[in-house]
Design a protein around this motif. Sequence first.
Motif, PDB file in Angstrom:
ATOM      1  N   ALA A   1      -0.845  -3.715  11.213  1.00 23.03           N
ATOM      2  CA  ALA A   1      -1.913  -3.061  10.468  1.00 23.03           C
ATOM      3  C   ALA A   1      -2.350  -1.907  11.351  1.00 23.03           C
ATOM      4  CB  ALA A   1      -3.069  -4.022  10.193  1.00 23.03           C
ATOM      5  N   ILE A   2      -1.625  -0.793  11.229  1.00 19.67           N
ATOM      6  CA  ILE A   2      -1.775   0.295  12.200  1.00 19.67           C
ATOM      7  C   ILE A   2      -1.453   1.628  11.549  1.00 19.67           C
ATOM      8  CG2 ILE A   2       0.609   0.169  13.052  1.00 19.67           C
ATOM      9  CD1 ILE A   2      -0.513   0.671  15.862  1.00 19.67           C
ATOM     10  N   GLU A   3      -2.022   2.686  12.105  1.00 21.77           N
ATOM     11  CA  GLU A   3      -1.734   4.043  11.669  1.00 21.77           C
ATOM     12  C   GLU A   3      -1.312   4.873  12.877  1.00 21.77           C
ATOM     13  OE1 GLU A   3      -1.438   5.773   9.028  1.00 21.77           O
ATOM     14  OE2 GLU A   3      -2.019   4.303   7.513  1.00 21.77           O
TER      15      GLU A   3
ATOM     16  N   TYR B   1       2.091  -3.636   6.905  1.00 20.05           N
ATOM     17  CA  TYR B   1       3.541  -3.537   6.749  1.00 20.05           C
ATOM     18  C   TYR B   1       4.186  -4.410   7.807  1.00 20.05           C
ATOM     19  CZ  TYR B   1       3.702  -0.266  10.721  1.00 20.05           C
ATOM     20  OH  TYR B   1       3.600   0.310  11.945  1.00 20.05           O
ATOM     21  N   GLY B   2       5.430  -4.738   7.605  1.00 19.84           N
ATOM     22  CA  GLY B   2       6.124  -5.584   8.559  1.00 19.84           C
ATOM     23  C   GLY B   2       7.617  -5.505   8.367  1.00 19.84           C
TER      24      GLY B   2
ATOM     25  N   GLY C   1       0.824  -1.197   0.000  1.00 20.88           N
ATOM     26  CA  GLY C   1       0.000   0.000   0.000  1.00 20.88           C
ATOM     27  C   GLY C   1       0.859   1.247   0.000  1.00 20.88           C
ATOM     28  N   THR C   2       0.783   2.021  -1.073  1.00 23.42           N
ATOM     29  CA  THR C   2       1.623   3.217  -1.168  1.00 23.42           C
ATOM     30  C   THR C   2       1.212   4.298  -0.177  1.00 23.42           C
ATOM     31  OG1 THR C   2       0.174   4.046  -2.931  1.00 23.42           O
ATOM     32  CG2 THR C   2       2.153   2.833  -3.598  1.00 23.42           C
ATOM     33  N   TYR C   3      -0.050   4.214   0.317  1.00 22.93           N
ATOM     34  CA  TYR C   3      -0.506   5.200   1.295  1.00 22.93           C
ATOM     35  C   TYR C   3      -0.287   4.725   2.728  1.00 22.93           C
ATOM     36  CZ  TYR C   3      -2.831   7.589  -2.560  1.00 22.93           C
ATOM     37  OH  TYR C   3      -3.092   8.265  -3.728  1.00 22.93           O
ATOM     38  N   LYS C   4       0.265   3.538   2.892  1.00 21.85           N
ATOM     39  CA  LYS C   4       0.519   2.994   4.235  1.00 21.85           C
ATOM     40  C   LYS C   4       1.795   3.642   4.761  1.00 21.85           C
ATOM     41  CE  LYS C   4      -1.166   0.134   7.273  1.00 21.85           C
ATOM     42  NZ  LYS C   4      -2.507   0.316   7.811  1.00 21.85           N
ATOM     43  N   SER C   5       1.642   4.814   5.375  1.00 24.33           N
ATOM     44  CA  SER C   5       2.785   5.668   5.665  1.00 24.33           C
ATOM     45  C   SER C   5       3.408   5.425   7.030  1.00 24.33           C
ATOM     46  CB  SER C   5       2.359   7.138   5.572  1.00 24.33           C
ATOM     47  OG  SER C   5       1.322   7.414   6.505  1.00 24.33           O
ATOM     48  N   ALA C   6       2.886   4.503   7.813  1.00 26.32           N
ATOM     49  CA  ALA C   6       3.411   4.317   9.160  1.00 26.32           C
ATOM     50  C   ALA C   6       4.874   3.887   9.165  1.00 26.32           C
ATOM     51  CB  ALA C   6       2.567   3.285   9.908  1.00 26.32           C
ATOM     52  N   VAL C   7       5.342   3.262   8.077  1.00 29.12           N
ATOM     53  CA  VAL C   7       6.727   2.796   8.043  1.00 29.12           C
ATOM     54  C   VAL C   7       7.701   3.913   7.670  1.00 29.12           C
ATOM     55  CG1 VAL C   7       5.966   0.491   7.408  1.00 29.12           C
ATOM     56  CG2 VAL C   7       6.607   2.092   5.609  1.00 29.12           C
ATOM     57  N   GLU C   8       7.195   4.966   7.065  1.00 33.46           N
ATOM     58  CA  GLU C   8       8.083   5.974   6.490  1.00 33.46           C
ATOM     59  C   GLU C   8       9.027   6.630   7.500  1.00 33.46           C
ATOM     60  OE1 GLU C   8       5.362   7.306   2.653  1.00 33.46           O
ATOM     61  OE2 GLU C   8       5.770   8.740   4.259  1.00 33.46           O
TER      62      GLU C   8
END
Length: 762
Positions: A752-754, A602-603, A384-391
């Motif tokens: 699976a978190i924001e 993400y993981g 997911g390109t919008y899954k920004s928690a990893v950034e």
Amino acid sequence: MKKLFAILFVAVCASFAYIPGESGFVSLDYGHGIFGNPAGLSAFDSQGALLGYQYDDGISAFRAGVNLDRIGVGFDYRTDGDHIDESRWNLTYSFPMFGRLLFSGTRAMAFRSADFQGTEWVLDQGFIVRPTTFFSLGYMCENLLYLGPQSQERIHSFGATLRIGKRFSVSYDWEDFENHRLLLELGLYGFRFGLQMPLFGDDEWRLTVSTTIGGYNDFALTFFDDYLPKRGVWGYHSARNPDASRFARIVRVPLNTEVAEVAEGLPFIGPKKIGIAEVRNLFEHLLRDPAAGLVILDFSGYRGDVGVSSEIDRLVNLIKARGSKVVAYMDDIRPAVLLAASSVDRIVAEPSAHFAWRGLGGTSLYYKGFFEKIGVKVEFLRHGTYKSAVEPYVADSMSAEARENRETLYKDLWQALSSRIALRGGGNAYERVRQLDSLAKEPVVTASAAVKSKLVDTLLYIDQVPAYALKTFFDVDAPQARYVDWYPTDKKVFSESWRKRSRIALLNISGTIDAGMERDVSESLRRLPRNVEAIVLRISSPGGSAIASDKIWGALKAVRERGIPVVASIGSVGASGAYYIACAADKIVAEPHSIVGSIGIYGGKVDASGLLSNLGIRPEPVKSHAHADAETFARSWDDSEKAALQQYMDEFYDRFVGIVAGQTGIAKETVDSAYGGGRVFVGQKALGYGLVQGLGGIDLAIKEARLLAKIGEGRDIELFSLNTGDSRLLSQPSVRALAEYFGDIGQVRFWAIEPSLWNVEP
């Protein structure tokens, strides 16, 4: 002034008390079930105590007992100081059935008397049936079984009670096929009068007068047929009787603390947060108390998210519809507090209150540079390109997709909040929202600016508010007026209603979802009582462990397969893994400003090999296969290991999208392309997209659960909590996040978190 007197008149005339001493009528629960019909113990529906004394014909009789929800203990002693000397100890067990349609009770009694040697053991059995809200039937068999030196005769009693209106009832008893008697009751002016009349057999006339004091204590005095008062009874119930108020009053509700979805605290120290359940329960007391005509909500120091604030706003509407006037008082004027007070009649602010109306914003910290300095590499993959928690851990700055998603979310959230708050200003709604949006562009912070913008009505100190409210609403000059404090509470409302009840369980998903929460929730669902007819799933969580979220989803799905409907209610946020869990429900409702979505995963792990080298630490792996140490923090992944991890996340994401499609009815491809990839939305947009099926709070979820469970409007709802949510010590987002990321860095984790959404506090 006339309205104030009307409130006072209603309070005086409508209040009445039950008669704690009339325990002999088997269709009533006035003996708490400790004495009289043992089925009355669970029918009484409140823990309590009973104490009575009677003196008649030279015989003194003393009774005392306590009752819990289903167990009661009593002691009865009679003496004339000469040949009469009797004592009875009893233990009662009682339970309701069929939604409180039928009550059963059994009493074991030890009886000793001067007339015989030893102890007589007896067993009594009783039943109470309430087929309608105005009719009750009772049966009791005394001495059903007996064992001892003196055989006891069985005594059968039958009875019925008919309620006519709210304040009058007629009870009939037929004792042992011989004695017939009648009890007429009338509630008036804060008292209940009971006239017992013998119809046939060996009985006498009696008049009992009962009243309630303080909401928890009832006193009864009985006059016998010689017109002398010969019996007094005190009854206590732990549930508060809202009809006990005699006069109209000004009630202050202190909300000057953090109000959360669930209460949190430490043993013997007290709560550091009060839960919305306690606030809802207090409003139930206010709603049923006819004397609570003027309510001051004190928001000084209030902290609560938009989900909690919306619940308070709806509760305000309920007591206003009842006829009460509501004033909000605050010392910090900001959107979340104004949302909670958006339906009150007047808003009063402290003269030096701080005014914050500048829109919404949040700051994200990026750690990649710091990790590089200390020799740590964070290896995260995502779908997911919008899954920004990893950034923040793998990039130096925010990606374009993340910034776009965040900006859109903040603008939509601000629009939803300001539109609701703007309704208080009157006039054209569109123009009012435009004015408030212009105000947000100016860095004003004074309370006078809030008054000028019509977000606040006036500036006063809290002790001046009662006089201001009386003058404003009733044109009464009372400069010395004071308020009484009613704190949020878990005390029940004392009710003599005979309506049947249906039980709906409330399951909280609050805070970060992890393995500990999954175990608690799954165990709670396994222990689900058989008489639960539906579940309201209350969610206020940004997500968490993907695996734990999937397990909770599976546990809820198993409950639904048993025929128990589930309705999800999203509070401030139900994103990522929390939205995954919500999709286990038959129906999802959310607030217009709830944060919903973030479909993605993400993981990864932490590679600390550089840090170990800087510290002079050399890891030496020993393994049977090449990838046995893939999860260790002592080395990075190779390409094949990264591919395997990505495959896992791709499959989980595909499952996530399929679950959303199954719940919403949206095509799987559309969920992925239009709403997936980590995108987040406010509840208003989520409704339009079909990601949720309704806008509202807990009460709407209860209404939907009632419909799905086919619970008729004639039934009361008993909402009880299955769990207390996340009350562990590591409950703050920052502490929990740190523990999650680094508490076990040698393990691959999937989220699976924001977490970036935690920083938003309107």
